[in-house]
Design an enzyme around this catalytic site. Structure first.
Site, short mmCIF file in Angstrom:
data_model
loop_
_atom_site.label_atom_id
_atom_site.label_comp_id
_atom_site.label_asym_id
_atom_site.label_seq_id
_atom_site.Cartn_x
_atom_site.Cartn_y
_atom_site.Cartn_z
N HIS A 1 0.84 -1.20 0.00
CA HIS A 1 0.00 0.00 0.00
C HIS A 1 0.87 1.25 0.00
O HIS A 1 1.74 1.40 0.85
CB HIS A 1 -0.93 0.00 1.21
CG HIS A 1 -1.94 -1.10 1.16
ND1 HIS A 1 -3.09 -1.00 0.43
CD2 HIS A 1 -1.93 -2.34 1.67
CE1 HIS A 1 -3.77 -2.13 0.52
NE2 HIS A 1 -3.08 -2.96 1.27
N TYR B 1 -9.28 4.72 7.32
CA TYR B 1 -9.63 5.03 8.72
C TYR B 1 -10.75 6.05 8.73
O TYR B 1 -10.64 7.10 8.09
CB TYR B 1 -8.41 5.61 9.44
CG TYR B 1 -7.27 4.64 9.63
CD1 TYR B 1 -6.33 4.41 8.64
CD2 TYR B 1 -7.14 3.93 10.83
CE1 TYR B 1 -5.28 3.52 8.82
CE2 TYR B 1 -6.09 3.04 11.02
CZ TYR B 1 -5.16 2.84 10.01
OH TYR B 1 -4.13 1.94 10.20
N PRO C 1 -4.51 -0.73 18.50
CA PRO C 1 -4.15 -1.16 17.14
C PRO C 1 -4.34 -0.08 16.06
O PRO C 1 -3.98 -0.29 14.92
CB PRO C 1 -5.08 -2.34 16.89
CG PRO C 1 -6.16 -2.24 17.89
CD PRO C 1 -5.61 -1.51 19.05
N LYS D 1 0.86 -0.88 15.04
CA LYS D 1 2.24 -0.96 15.53
C LYS D 1 2.54 -2.21 16.34
O LYS D 1 3.71 -2.56 16.52
CB LYS D 1 2.52 0.28 16.41
CG LYS D 1 2.59 1.57 15.64
CD LYS D 1 3.74 1.60 14.66
CE LYS D 1 3.55 2.65 13.57
NZ LYS D 1 4.01 2.17 12.28
N TYR E 1 3.61 6.15 10.34
CA TYR E 1 2.78 5.00 9.92
C TYR E 1 3.63 3.94 9.22
O TYR E 1 3.47 2.75 9.48
CB TYR E 1 1.66 5.47 8.97
CG TYR E 1 0.60 4.41 8.78
CD1 TYR E 1 0.61 3.54 7.69
CD2 TYR E 1 -0.41 4.24 9.74
CE1 TYR E 1 -0.35 2.55 7.54
CE2 TYR E 1 -1.37 3.25 9.60
CZ TYR E 1 -1.33 2.41 8.50
OH TYR E 1 -2.28 1.42 8.37
P1 FAS Z 1 1.28 -12.93 21.48
O1 FAS Z 1 0.36 -12.57 22.59
O2 FAS Z 1 0.83 -12.91 20.06
O3 FAS Z 1 1.97 -14.35 21.74
C1 FAS Z 1 2.33 -14.76 23.05
C2 FAS Z 1 2.31 -16.28 23.07
O4 FAS Z 1 2.75 -16.71 24.37
C3 FAS Z 1 0.91 -16.85 22.87
O5 FAS Z 1 0.93 -17.87 21.89
C4 FAS Z 1 0.53 -17.40 24.25
O6 FAS Z 1 -0.29 -18.54 24.18
C5 FAS Z 1 1.89 -17.73 24.82
N1 FAS Z 1 1.91 -17.72 26.30
C6 FAS Z 1 1.27 -16.85 27.13
N2 FAS Z 1 1.53 -17.17 28.41
C7 FAS Z 1 2.34 -18.27 28.39
C8 FAS Z 1 2.93 -19.07 29.39
N3 FAS Z 1 2.74 -18.81 30.69
N4 FAS Z 1 3.69 -20.15 29.02
C9 FAS Z 1 3.89 -20.40 27.69
N5 FAS Z 1 3.35 -19.68 26.68
C10 FAS Z 1 2.58 -18.63 27.05
N6 FAS Z 1 -1.44 -5.56 16.35
C11 FAS Z 1 -1.50 -4.88 15.18
O7 FAS Z 1 -0.45 -4.41 14.72
N7 FAS Z 1 -2.70 -4.72 14.53
C12 FAS Z 1 -3.87 -5.26 15.01
O8 FAS Z 1 -4.93 -5.10 14.42
C13 FAS Z 1 -3.85 -5.99 16.22
N8 FAS Z 1 -4.99 -6.57 16.72
C14 FAS Z 1 -4.94 -7.26 17.93
C15 FAS Z 1 -6.08 -7.85 18.49
C16 FAS Z 1 -6.03 -8.55 19.73
C17 FAS Z 1 -7.27 -9.18 20.32
C18 FAS Z 1 -4.80 -8.64 20.41
C19 FAS Z 1 -4.71 -9.35 21.76
C20 FAS Z 1 -3.65 -8.06 19.87
C21 FAS Z 1 -3.72 -7.38 18.62
N9 FAS Z 1 -2.58 -6.80 18.03
C22 FAS Z 1 -2.61 -6.10 16.86
C23 FAS Z 1 -1.32 -6.91 18.65
C24 FAS Z 1 -0.78 -8.28 18.33
O9 FAS Z 1 -0.74 -8.48 16.95
C25 FAS Z 1 0.54 -8.38 19.01
O10 FAS Z 1 1.32 -7.23 18.80
C26 FAS Z 1 1.31 -9.61 18.60
O11 FAS Z 1 0.48 -10.73 18.76
C27 FAS Z 1 2.54 -9.66 19.50
O12 FAS Z 1 3.09 -10.90 19.38
P2 FAS Z 1 3.75 -11.61 20.65
O13 FAS Z 1 4.62 -10.63 21.36
O14 FAS Z 1 4.32 -12.86 20.12
O15 FAS Z 1 2.55 -11.89 21.67
C1 PHB Z 2 -5.77 -4.95 10.13
O1 PHB Z 2 -5.73 -5.15 8.90
O2 PHB Z 2 -6.11 -5.84 10.95
C2 PHB Z 2 -5.40 -3.60 10.67
C3 PHB Z 2 -5.04 -2.58 9.78
C4 PHB Z 2 -4.69 -1.34 10.28
C5 PHB Z 2 -4.71 -1.12 11.66
C6 PHB Z 2 -5.06 -2.15 12.54
C7 PHB Z 2 -5.42 -3.39 12.04
O3 PHB Z 2 -4.37 0.10 12.15
#
Ligand code: FAS
Ligand code: PHB
Length: 390
Positions: free
Chosen positions: A72, A201, A293, A297, A385
């Site tokens: 994009h 957005y 989100p 980032k 961004y």
């Molecule tokens: P994660 O939370 O992805 O991974 C951590 C891992 O550790 C998991 O698999 C978990 O099961 C495991 N774990 C936890 N406790 C443990 C333990 N005690 N023992 C062993 N394993 C354990 N970011 C964006 O950029 N855009 C988005 O739109 C966006 N939407 C999101 C929506 C939701 C609901 C959430 C929660 C996050 C969102 N994020 C988004 C942020 C997300 O993408 C995170 O930045 C990303 O998953 C980070 O990755 P990890 O640091 O690996 O953490």
């Molecule tokens: C997504 O594609 O999930 C998305 C895109 C832009 C954002 C957050 C999430 O700022």
């Protein structure tokens, strides 16, 4: 059992760290409390900075994003019923973002790890970091009715916001947090994106909306919703009708609807834990920080933490130099706080706050008007961004 680096968590942080260490010849084992299917079932991020794409290529797992990612050059802002393009490519000297789902990225990393025959212990219960301030660091866990021990040189806490790593050092951590008075209702549907060339957005009197995608045939949409809202209260039809109400007439008229294949509500918070290093235990990704989100980032910050941490471990094992591990926390936090600021700013600008006064609303409208009318303001948005330089 023994390894050089014990990694807790098989999300993007843990898997990417494991892959980068493997490529550098550093032995590592990942301990994950869920099953791999459960990890893949979480629908989350979708936008990758160039730094993250480059890191995936460096880790040898860039084929997926290179073939299926959509690049994009611009994002669009909709407010007052009018859509405005922000040419991030032109304003940043050619930088872009790539839409590629976290699910696909995680699957690419899991496949690479399996092909390399690396140890990933799924369904590991009661994982616990041990003696990371002492001379014999390790991680214990329970499985099949037995307690196991993994001895190691370093522990990487990649276990997310609700993980055990930060909880283990909670008395040594300074926490900074802001919780937002609303959530995002997200829908995934196998329909063509309404705007294949830009992430859109929206800020309408009914609240925030976001039009994104996972591929040319799979769309990802969000609308701001109250914190006490439930997925059960949202039929697909109600979601599509509400999304249309929050967009400009042209875009609303082009929305392709279809059955949702995933629907979930996520709360929004800003959170940072300082420091990120405790002796031989290091926090990375969501274990150390959370962003709303809005700025896309979260996943990208996790990737740059892992870039710094893998470089630090490589420096230690190859050159016997502690400089990378000694500077890890400070180096990450400088980047993290800039991303926290940007994510807070864009969230505050694009959402309707329940308690916002008439004055606050007028200032928000003035800032949006200034943003799209000033090259300097648009450039500031664009360079944050696409991701600040490493
Ligand atoms: P994660 O939370 O992805 O991974 C951590 C891992 O550790 C998991 O698999 C978990 O099961 C495991 N774990 C936890 N406790 C443990 C333990 N005690 N023992 C062993 N394993 C354990 N970011 C964006 O950029 N855009 C988005 O739109 C966006 N939407 C999101 C929506 C939701 C609901 C959430 C929660 C996050 C969102 N994020 C988004 C942020 C997300 O993408 C995170 O930045 C990303 O998953 C980070 O990755 P990890 O640091 O690996 O953490
Ligand atoms: C997504 O594609 O999930 C998305 C895109 C832009 C954002 C957050 C999430 O700022």
């Amino acid at each position: 059992m023994r390894t050089q680096v014990a990694i807790i968590g098989a999300g993007p942080s843990g898997l990417l760290l494991g892959q980068l260490l493997f490529k550098a010849g550093i032995d590592n084992v990942i301990l994950e409390r869920q099953t791999s299917d459960y990890v893949l079932g979480r629908i989350r991020a979708g936008i990758l900075e160039q730094v993250t794409v480059d890191l995936l290529r460096e880790a040898g797992v860039g084929a997926g994003v290179d073939s299926a990612g959509t690049v994009h050059h611009s994002i669009e802002l909709v407010f007052g019923g009018v859509r405005h393009a922000i040419d991030v490519h032109g304003l940043t000297g050619g930088k872009v973002v790539t839409a590629y789902g976290q699910t696909e990225l995680t699957r690419d990393l899991m496949d690479a790890r399996r092909s390399a025959g690396l140890d990933t212990i799924y369904s590991a219960a009661n994982v616990l970091p041990l003696d990371f301030d002492g001379s014999k660091p390790g991680v214990s866990w329970q499985q099949d009715g037995q307690t196991h021990l993994l001895e190691c040189d370093f522990i990487a806490g990649c276990d997310g916001f609700h993980g055990v790593s930060r909880a283990t050092v909670k008395d040594k951590v300074a926490e900074y947090e802001k919780v937002y008075p609303f959530g995002w209702l997200g829908v995934l549907a196998d329909v063509a994106p309404v705007s294949p060339h830009a992430i859109v957005y929206g800020n309408s009197e009914r609240g925030f909306s976001l039009c994104s995608m996972r591929s040319p045939t799979r769309s990802r949409y969000y609308v701001q919703c109250p914190l006490d809202d439930t997925v059960q209260a949202w039929s697909d039809q109600r979601f599509w009708d509400e999304l249309r109400r929050r967009l400009d007439p042209d875009l609303a008229g082009r929305i392709v609807t279809g059955p949702s294949i995933e629907k979930s509500i996520a709360p929004l918070r800003s959170f940072v834990a300082e420091p990120m290093r405790f002796g031989r235990l290091f926090l990375a990704g969501d274990a150390a920080h959370i962003v709303p989100p809005t700025g896309a980032k979260g996943l990208n910050l996790a990737a740059t933490d892992v870039k710094y941490l893998s470089s630090a471990f490589i420096d230690y094992f190859r050159n016997n130099s502690p400089s990378g591990i000694d500077s890890y926390s400070e180096r990450c936090l400088r980047r993290i706080w800039k991303a926290e600021r940007f994510s807070w700013w864009l969230t505050t600008l694009m959402h309707r706050f329940p308690d916002s006064s008439g004055f606050g609303q007028k200032v928000q409208e003035a800032e949006l008007d200034y943003l799209v009318g000033s090259r300097a303001a648009s450039t500031a948005l664009a360079e944050n961004y696409v991701g600040l330089p490493l």
